[in-house]
Design a protein around this motif. Structure first.
Motif, PDB file in Angstrom:
ATOM      1  N   PHE C 185      24.664 -23.091 -61.478  1.00 40.40           N
ATOM      2  CA  PHE C 185      26.215 -23.921 -60.420  1.00 40.40           C
ATOM      3  C   PHE C 185      26.619 -22.824 -59.855  1.00 40.40           C
ATOM      4  O   PHE C 185      27.035 -23.046 -57.540  1.00 40.40           O
ATOM      5  CB  PHE C 185      26.975 -23.798 -61.279  1.00 40.40           C
ATOM      6  N   GLU C 186      27.334 -21.740 -59.778  1.00 37.88           N
ATOM      7  CA  GLU C 186      27.992 -20.822 -58.524  1.00 37.88           C
ATOM      8  C   GLU C 186      26.743 -20.202 -57.265  1.00 37.88           C
ATOM      9  O   GLU C 186      27.219 -20.574 -56.488  1.00 37.88           O
ATOM     10  CB  GLU C 186      28.201 -18.867 -59.363  1.00 37.88           C
ATOM     11  N   PHE C 188      23.844 -21.396 -57.000  1.00 38.26           N
ATOM     12  CA  PHE C 188      23.010 -22.750 -55.751  1.00 38.26           C
ATOM     13  C   PHE C 188      24.517 -23.068 -54.775  1.00 38.26           C
ATOM     14  O   PHE C 188      23.691 -24.231 -53.928  1.00 38.26           O
ATOM     15  CB  PHE C 188      22.895 -23.621 -56.760  1.00 38.26           C
ATOM     16  N   ILE C 189      25.644 -23.285 -54.875  1.00 36.89           N
ATOM     17  CA  ILE C 189      26.264 -24.076 -54.121  1.00 36.89           C
ATOM     18  C   ILE C 189      26.847 -22.700 -53.389  1.00 36.89           C
ATOM     19  O   ILE C 189      26.811 -23.289 -52.104  1.00 36.89           O
ATOM     20  CB  ILE C 189      28.637 -23.618 -55.342  1.00 36.89           C
TER      21      ILE C 189
END
Lengths: 232, 250, 224
Positions: C185-186, C188-189
């Motif tokens: 998540f981190e 790919f943000i």
């Protein structure tokens, strides 16, 4: 001629590939519905939503158009599971590709709404219709027709993009093709050509159907300015 | 307030330009009022202020004793009672002639479909287009489109119809058929306010003519008087020019 | 609630991936441009023997998924004794793909140049090829810029597909880091932000280019 023998051999796996391709078609259905509903909403907000909501809708469109489909797929699939929510590959792919498609569809639909002369709204209001009634009975029926060629294009691109769900382990056609290849490396070329042929069929038959639909709904005098038929 | 339509001191400004500088007049039931004047003097704006397609800045409008301009008034209710015929027709592109005419009765008045259909067929027959019910606007000539749009207004059974230069977008040979329909309506006692450059129509049909220039009413009176002995030099000047331009009586 | 896990040293790694993304995009667009122009000319001006194969090529590459095309090049060609590196395969597949799309944009643009232009050139004594070279193509290139810009941005995003043949572009680098620390998540943000900025800068410079080469009276009819 060796290649055609291999293609023939891959024929054995054709039922398996076709069965897997139904997953692509299901995904296509899901993402088109999500894209259509949200895309319509976003377009309406952009045109009629006022300053704040309009801006939000434009930012939404910009973000989902600028981020690659694969990045979105990863965010929607791995993102939730990191926080302990399990999300199925199918749901993740439907959301990621559907929201992305909604951004493209909103642009198509916004163009269609804006192509309708202002006199149409005026005439509806002059009859005593409310804004919502005018939208419902006059603007939207015209906009949906004007948007069909744009949607045909969007369809052609998303039908192929369903294969991208391969990267989030969805059991779709590319995944099975890869499994066949891992088993019989000598058949790699024939297998992927087979997949390509299946998609040629999907894309062009889909486009033919949409062309039929466009003809069915065609109304004399109602078309996008400067438009001439569908392009793939 | 006995008049059907009362317009009182209406003002409208677009940016710097004041298009309407306080216009007042009244229309009695069954009367045909014709508004003439040079282009860009606010005639169309005035018509749109009457049913608030354009919001007036100041002034008031009453229809049949109800104040149109009051914020408490449901404007859609009022508009349903005022027909509006546009210069460029504005027929709904995606609907056939019949659907154009019955859309208002069905959606605004909540009329049943078969009843609205019958009504729409009657109104189309009234403007001489019974045989064109299934044609789309793009399949009709300009004159036919304008007659359908008159039928669309009539189907709402309006107390009053506003015509905004209904023949200005038409080829000369198509003007006659539209004027004929309008003359018939006037004779049947429909209340009408018509903005037009057709002086022949004005002279033969109008109960009263209003001459407007630069956002104000310069002069008004019965056609015979206004045409033969205009009181104001601007009126005389305009009438001379328009006769040159449109070739007299039409 | 898991804590966010992101370390500063990820950034130079991602930037390294970004360089590869830009390289691949530039190479495949350039390759696709040349092939696309040839395909368009073949389809518009060529005799049947040339125009039909061009047309089949275009339909094949526009009608099938890019991922399938990439796998044909990377996994399929070795069956025919052609072994290409992942880098070359990526550029070749993306290039073959965008050539088909660019060809269609060029064809539209060539056909949008008014018929009188060819006549006027021929009446000056130019050969057909000269007329195409000096009169038709310079106009067609200007007409095509808006759709060509879209294609360029599209390819920038689609180039992320090369991560699936284990290239370490922006996407691939993100995947590698995220797979090690399980912080998809981190990472790919941040990857998404990189792409947002890249797409924004690219579209702005293309808009600038469009203004630079504009000729009065020359635009695509019915296009924006």
């Amino acid at each position: 001629m060796e290649f055609f023998r291999q293609l023939w051999e891959v024929g054995r796996y054709l039922p398996m590939l076709l069965r897997a391709s139904t997953v692509n078609l299901e995904l296509l259905g899901a993402l088109l519905v999500i894209g259509f509903l949200i895309g319509t909403l976003v377009a309406l907000l952009q045109v009629y939503g006022g300053r704040f909501l309009g801006t939000v809708a434009y930012i939404y469109e910009w973000v989902f158009r600028s981020v690659p489909a694969l990045v979105l797929l990863f965010l929607f699939y791995f993102g939730p599971s990191e926080f302990g929510w399990y999300i199925s590959p199918f749901l993740a792919a439907s959301l990621a590709l559907g929201l992305r498609s909604s951004a493209y569809q909103s642009q198509i639909f916004r163009g269609a709404i804006q192509a309708i002369p202002t006199g149409q709204m005026l005439a509806a209001r002059a009859l005593g219709m409310s804004r919502v009634q005018a939208l419902l009975h006059v603007i939207l029926p015209q906009a949906f027709r004007l948007a069909i060629p744009g949607w045909s294009n969007e369809f052609s691109s998303v039908v192929k993009d369903t294969t991208l769900a391969y990267v989030v382990t969805l059991n779709e056609i590319m995944r099975y093709a890869k499994i066949i290849m891992d088993r019989r490396y000598d058949l790699a070329m024939a297998t992927f050509i087979m997949v390509a042929l299946i998609f040629l069929f999907f894309t062009y038959s889909g486009n033919w159907l949409l062309g039929q639909m466009e003809r069915r709904f065609r109304i004399p005098g109602l078309q996008m300015p400067g438009a001439s038929g569908t392009v793939l | 307030m006995n008049a059907l339509l009362v317009v009182e001191d209406v003002h409208k400004r677009y940016g710097k330009e004041e298009v309407l500088k306080g216009v007042s007049f009244q229309v009695e039931k069954g009367e045909t009022k014709v508004i003439i004047g040079p282009s860009g003097t606010g005639k169309s704006t005035l018509l749109r202020c009457i049913n608030r397609l354009t919001e007036p800045d100041r002034g008031r409008v009453w229809l049949d004793g109800v104040e149109v301009t009051s914020p408490k008034t449901n404007i859609n209710r009022i508009r349903a009672q005022i027909g509006f015929v546009f210069q460029d027709f504005n027929l709904f592109t995606h609907l056939t002639a019949l659907d154009n005419v019955r859309l208002g009765p069905m959606r605004v008045k909540g009329m049943k479909k078969d009843e609205a259909t019958r009504l729409a067929q009657e109104e189309l027959a009234r403007v001489g287009l019974a045989d064109k019910a299934d044609a789309y606007p793009a399949e009709l000539s300009g004159g036919q489109q304008q007659r359908v749009s008159i039928a669309r207004a009539l189907a709402m059974n309006p107390k009053l119809i506003l015509f905004d230069e209904p023949t200005s977008a038409l080829d000369p040979e198509l003007i006659g058929e539209v004027l004929q329909v309008m003359i018939k309506l006037a004779q049947e006692g429909m209340t009408m306010v018509v903005v037009t450059h057709e002086m022949g129509f004005a002279r033969s049909v109008a109960d009263e003519i209003i001459f407007m220039e630069k956002g104000v009413i310069v002069e008004q009176g019965p056609p015979a008087q206004l045409f033969s002995s205009p009181k104001h030099p601007r009126t005389a000047e305009f009438l001379r020019k328009i006769t040159e331009l449109y070739g007299g009586e039409g | 609630m898991t804590t966010f896990y992101f370390e500063w040293w990820f950034l130079p790694k991602l930037a390294q991936g970004l360089v590869l993304t830009v390289e691949i995009t530039a190479a495949c667009i350039a390759f696709g441009f040349v092939l696309g122009v040839l395909l368009a000319l073949g389809r518009v001006y060529g005799p049947k023997l040339i125009s039909i194969p061009c047309s089949i090529y275009i339909h094949f590459f526009r009608g099938t998924p890019l991922l399938t095309q990439l796998f044909i090049v990377y996994f399929g060609l070795p069956n025919w004794g052609i072994h290409l590196s992942a880098f070359t395969s990526g550029i070749l597949a993306l290039g073959l793909n965008t050539a088909a799309y660019q060809a269609e944009y060029f064809r539209g643009a060539i056909q949008a140049v008014k018929g009188g232009q060819m006549l006027a050139a021929r009446s000056l004594g130019m050969s057909r090829i000269q007329a195409i070279r000096y009169v038709i193509l310079p106009q067609a290139f200007r007409i095509v810029i808006p759709s060509w810009s879209n294609e360029l941005i599209l390819m920038l995003k689609y180039s992320s597909i090369v991560f699936s043949i284990s290239l370490l572009d922006l996407m691939g680098m993100g995947k590698r880091i995220a797979a090690r620390y399980f912080n998809y998540f981190e990472v790919f943000i941040v990857v998404a932000l990189f792409y947002l900025v890249l797409v924004f800068l690219l579209s702005q410079s293309l808009r600038w280019l469009e203004r630079r080469v504009r000729v009065p009276g020359l635009g695509a009819p019915g296009l924006r």
